[in-house]
Write an enzyme that holds these catalytic residues in place. Structure first.
Site, mmCIF file in Angstrom:
data_model
loop_
_atom_site.group_PDB
_atom_site.id
_atom_site.type_symbol
_atom_site.label_atom_id
_atom_site.label_comp_id
_atom_site.label_asym_id
_atom_site.label_seq_id
_atom_site.Cartn_x
_atom_site.Cartn_y
_atom_site.Cartn_z
ATOM 1 N N ASP A 561 0.835 -1.200 0.000
ATOM 2 C CA ASP A 561 0.000 0.000 0.000
ATOM 3 C C ASP A 561 0.872 1.252 0.000
ATOM 4 O O ASP A 561 2.053 1.214 0.376
ATOM 5 C CB ASP A 561 -0.906 -0.017 1.227
ATOM 6 C CG ASP A 561 -2.227 0.690 1.003
ATOM 7 O OD1 ASP A 561 -2.307 1.498 0.057
ATOM 8 O OD2 ASP A 561 -3.169 0.442 1.765
ATOM 9 N N GLU A 564 3.476 5.082 -3.646
ATOM 10 C CA GLU A 564 3.742 6.169 -4.602
ATOM 11 C C GLU A 564 5.158 6.760 -4.481
ATOM 12 O O GLU A 564 5.724 7.069 -5.535
ATOM 13 C CB GLU A 564 2.685 7.268 -4.443
ATOM 14 C CG GLU A 564 1.296 6.883 -4.872
ATOM 15 C CD GLU A 564 0.587 5.989 -3.855
ATOM 16 O OE1 GLU A 564 -0.283 5.217 -4.251
ATOM 17 O OE2 GLU A 564 0.941 6.057 -2.665
ATOM 18 N N ASP A 637 -7.780 4.247 -3.791
ATOM 19 C CA ASP A 637 -8.918 4.544 -2.926
ATOM 20 C C ASP A 637 -10.004 5.303 -3.683
ATOM 21 O O ASP A 637 -10.249 6.501 -3.467
ATOM 22 C CB ASP A 637 -8.450 5.341 -1.712
ATOM 23 C CG ASP A 637 -7.494 4.546 -0.845
ATOM 24 O OD1 ASP A 637 -7.528 3.310 -0.921
ATOM 25 O OD2 ASP A 637 -6.705 5.153 -0.100
#
Length: 956
Positions: A561, A564, A637
């Site tokens: 998760d 980035e 998300d």
């Protein structure tokens, strides 16, 4: 080991500094090398001073590098291109004419204009595929960051008027074809930047650059104030912004002129009026706008909360996104210079920190309509690979030749995955697993989301003993019930974590965020940062921790998760760069490559620890080449809204057309409006219908996974047994398992032949202009066309049946000619699904999990109307023995003129392979409908022992 990558894999030129005064030259200096050529342009009036190099990689791939003459900028380290790449081009020829230098292979010609240095690529017939536009003073602009000197790099290309352009990663604007669009290649929650463009003219460009890049129409976006604005009273210069109490709409707190709507980041929150409570706010922007240009304008919105936009009284958009995670959309506006348009924007921020921004693009000038550009923040020069192919699959094959083959995911990964945010205890997780088995809903994988660790110990990968007292026992019990477990692992480490001193003292952390003192949103809030995967020691240390705390306990798969990296949500891009300090260079130069190196560490770590157990990584961010590390992406998300479901279709297809074959999303959407937490009767039924439609869509993705915030996401928590939503979700899961022979064969094709499972219609129908911009239909493999329902209450939907093929309704068997629009039935329980004429679709037995039993009986659905072929692929399912050739294939071919089905000799072998099996054949023809939801008549059954069989099917 990685190494400097100055100009290519094959040659390096050392260039002396350019003198202050240069002599005039009429021609470039041309030098032939073993694998390509270099051209030096110096002092020519028609070309920028530059060193231009072309390297032949294969017959279909040419590497182009251009740098300013005398450049002292240090080259970037190679991360995308695989180390093992070797020249395989065979013979190539260098030819010169008075005007051109030509590098020719058997399949491709690169033609360099001597006067300008412009490179044009021609196919084997000499027809142009793509041409550069001339490099000039704007191509290379000196810049620096954190002591790293580089160029801002820009290259324009000329594209044809008729081609479709795809790829570039995953973006959330519902756009399929990127002609005339601006795309930002940036790693951000819900956005993925992959610098690979693919065309319906069967070429691709791998833009070899790691920095934030704009692609397509790269002209700067204009602020709202670039329009002539009028208030709602008609005063020139602004819109009227009114801030009200949303609970008392007649109570106006502030009304003021605003000519910019630019609340895009945390740092913009101070721009709101003093004393405004955003949680209670209802904001309107009213007035008129007028452009000085005529033509097609594009309005770009960044938003969170509830946003509605009206133009000339017509509602253009009605959207919602949770306050902390801004989304985006675009609105097209066709207008004439000087014409006023009424505009009203209604915004309910829905949170203490919310975001809204509006920018726009003026119409594309006629001279730029055939231009496609790349504009990167940092690089050592123009650097790209041109890839040609006979079709788009071959182009993607060239991309993977450069960046790495995609391994086959474990077979269980193609089953159904159940997740939620989050299972708070091991008891909760195990109870859900038992309920799936009790209800006999097929499933293979349970997913443990974040915060299974003690609150302060983020980064330790340690189970909280108060809530997970026996993780080893929990995992063993899941395995005993034929479940696998994927677990969330963040690249984040809290300052109070037990492992923080180890990572800090070894120099493995980005320390700026610690010194800046930013706190996260967990409990009391903790200062934290991320580890540096560009540091080989940090990668090894991170895997060592994962191995000791998780893998040795039996965890099967990794959910990476915030990769980035999302070190702190909603800080602006410049701040993001400041808190990231890669070991190999500046954050500006390597900004987009974090997820690639993060996945690399996990893949190499697990394969080094346990070499023959397939790695599976699910990651929120992705970069070129990451497919070689056993990585799949999901779309982040997203919100639980119909508009977000629709936007996922183009997002996922373009991601797949970027060369990365494995993609999924949160079926059901992650972020949930409060109205669904304690819904009234109408909202509850919308929630159920939304999830049913999302499951129908998700069943036809490479990976099928449900996930999201409360309400709980298991089918039996969404709707009770007997409800049509429950029936639909279970049907979708069961159909997914019946299709496993088809799906796993596609995965074999991905590895063996660089196939793409999730396909834009343009991949198979590139000459049908109608498909180029379709953003809500896709192909799942060669045979099945999926058209998700993305509107509440719909029981039918318009679809396009591509020209050049016949199409069968999968459920009824009804036949339709291609090249037409069709109002397809879409009852609550079914997604419109069509099989292409000439398809061979293997359907397996009903199972509760992927390895419940071997597919000893397979039904072959043969769809008449065209010749067809399909290859059934099988292997051991969990190991890498297939890399040594331990797999089997069975080729099926169908001749439509004779009705003959040929089942070829089985090729290859592996441990546990079935010696024989039964094939049941269902023959579907126009006028003789047989559908999956009907009692299909088996035309023939044969017992197959691995030897060729020829079956004559009865044509009508």
């Amino acid at each position: 080991m990685k190494r400097p990558f100055p100009v290519g894999l094959f040659f390096l030129f050392y260039i002396s500094a350019a003198p202050t005064l240069v002599a005039q030259h009429d021609q470039p200096r041309v030098v032939r090398h073993e694998n390509g050529i270099s051209l030096t342009y110096e002092g020519m009036a028609t070309a920028a001073n530059q060193q231009l190099e072309l390297a032949v990689i294969t017959d279909r791939i040419i590497h182009v590098v251009a740098r300013p003459l005398g450049s002292t900028v240090q080259p970037s380290e190679s991360l995308i291109i695989i180390d093992s790449l070797r020249r395989t081009a065979g013979d190539w020829q260098l030819e010169e004419t008075a005007d051109f230098v030509l590098v020719k292979t058997a399949a491709l010609t690169a033609q360099v204009a001597k006067a300008s240095g412009v490179v044009t690529f021609l196919d084997r017939q000499g027809q142009p595929l793509l041409a550069e536009q001339r490099r000039d003073a704007t191509t290379f602009a000196h810049d620096a960051y954190d002591g790293d000197a580089f160029y801002r790099v820009r290259q324009h290309f000329t594209v044809s008027d008729t081609e479709g352009l795809y790829g570039l990663g995953q973006h959330q604007n519902g756009i399929m074809n990127y002609r005339g669009r601006q795309v930002t290649l940036l790693q951000y929650n819900t956005m993925i930047g992959v610098p690979f463009l693919i065309s319906t003219r069967n070429y691709g460009i791998l833009w070899h650059n790691y920095s934030i890049t704009k692609a397509g129409d790269v002209r700067p976006l204009l602020p709202l104030s670039a329009f002539r604005l009028y208030s709602k009273e008609g005063q020139r210069g602004w819109l009227t912004a009114t801030y009200r109490d949303k609970y008392q709409p007649d109570s106006v707190w502030v009304s003021r002129p605003e000519s910019e709507i630019a609340f895009q980041y945390l740092s913009d929150q101070t721009k709101f009026p003093d004393s405004i409570d955003l949680v209670r706010s209802h904001v309107t922007y009213e007035g008129q706008l007028e452009s000085p240009y005529s033509g097609l304008h594009r309005l770009h919105f960044i938003y969170s909360g509830y946003v509605k936009v009206w133009i000339d009284g017509q509602l253009q958009e009605d959207r919602w996104r949770e306050s902390w995670n801004a989304g985006s959309f675009e609105i097209d506006l066709e207008t004439e210079a000087g014409r006023r348009h009424d505009v009203r924007i209604e915004w309910l921020p829905d949170g203490g920190q919310s975001y809204l921004g509006v920018q726009w693009q003026r119409p594309i000038p006629e001279s730029d309509r055939s231009r496609f550009s790349f504009d990167s923040e940092a690089g050592d020069g123009v650097n790209y690979y041109f890839i040609a192919g006979e079709d788009m699959d071959e182009v993607i094959g060239g991309y993977r030749h450069l960046t790495g083959r995609a391994p086959i995911m474990p077979r269980w990964a193609f089953g159904y995955w159940q997740s939620r945010e989050r299972y708070r205890t091991q008891k909760e997780l195990e109870e859900v697993a038992r309920e799936f088995r009790r209800r006999r809903i097929p499933i293979d994988n349970m997913v443990q989301d974040w915060s299974y660790w003690p609150e302060h110990d983020w980064g330790s990968h340690t189970f909280d003993p108060a809530r997970f007292p026996d993780p080893e026992g929990m995992i063993k019990r899941l395995h005993d019930q034929h479940f696998r477990l994927m677990i969330s692992v963040w690249p984040k480490i809290n300052e109070e974590s037990s492992v923080y001193p180890l990572f800090r003292d070894n120099g493995w952390l980005y320390m700026r965020n610690i010194y800046d003192g930013r706190r996260d949103w967990i409990g009391e809030g903790y200062t934290s940062t991320f580890y540096d995967p560009f540091n080989a020691g940090a990668r090894q240390g991170f895997w060592k921790l994962m191995n000791e705390k998780l893998y040795q306990k039996g965890v099967d798969a990794w959910w990476m998760d915030a990769s980035e990296p999302d070190i702190h949500s909603n800080i602006n891009i410049e701040e993001r760069k400041s808190v990231m300090q890669p070991a190999i260079g500046s954050s500006v130069r390597y900004y987009n490559a974090f997820p690639l190196e993060n996945a690399r560490g996990i893949y190499e770590g697990q394969r080094g620890t346990d070499p023959n157990n397939r790695v599976f990584i699910l990651t929120r961010s992705f970069f070129a080449g990451q497919q070689r590390y056993g990585a799949a992406a999901w779309s982040g998300d997203i919100s639980s809204r119909w508009h977000d479901m629709k936007d996922q279709i183009a997002a996922g297809v373009n991601f797949s057309m970027s060369g990365a074959p494995y993609w999924t999303m949160d079926a059901g959407g992650f972020l949930v409006e409060k109205r669904f937490h304690q819904p009234n009767a109408d909202d509850l039924e919308e929630w159920r219908e939304l999830n049913a439609r999302w499951y129908q869509y998700g069943a036809f993705l490479p990976m099928f996974r449900a996930h999201g915030q409360f309400p709980y996401r298991e089918p039996f928590h969404i709707a009770p047994e007997g409800h049509p939503a429950y029936a639909s979700m279970v049907y979708s899961i069961e159909l997914r398992y019946r299709l496993l022979p088809y799906i796993y064969s596609l995965a074999g094709d991905v590895y063996l032949h660089n196939y793409t499972m999730l396909r834009g219609l343009a991949m198979d129908f590139p000459h049908d202009a109608q498909v180029l911009n379709i953003n809500d239909q896709f192909l799942f493999g060669p045979s099945l066309m999926v058209s998700p329902v993305t509107r509440r209450g719909a029981t039918s939907r318009e679809i396009y049946l591509p020209e050049g093929a016949g199409w069968y309704d999968f459920y009824s068997g009804e036949y339709h000619h291609g090249g037409q629009m069709l109002n397809a039935p879409a009852p609550y329980e079914r997604v419109p699904l069509f099989a292409k004429a000439g398809s061979i679709v293997p359907i397996g037995p009903a199972v509760q999990y992927t390895d419940e039993k071997p597919a000893s009986e397979i039904t072959l659905w043969i769809y008449a109307g065209d010749d067809g072929m399909f290859t059934l692929y099988e292997d051991e399912g969990t190991n890498y023995n297939y890399e040594q050739g331990k797999f089997s294939t069975i080729a099926f071919t169908y001749r439509d003129d004779t009705g003959e089905l040929r089942i070829g000799n089985r090729e290859g072998a592996f441990d546990g392979m079935l010696a024989d099996r039964k094939f049941h054949i269902v023959y579907v023809q126009p006028g003789k409908p047989q559908g999956f939801d009907r009692e299909a008549g088996v035309t023939k059954t044969i017992t197959y022992t691995g030897k060729e069989e020829r079956i004559m099917l009865n044509k009508k």
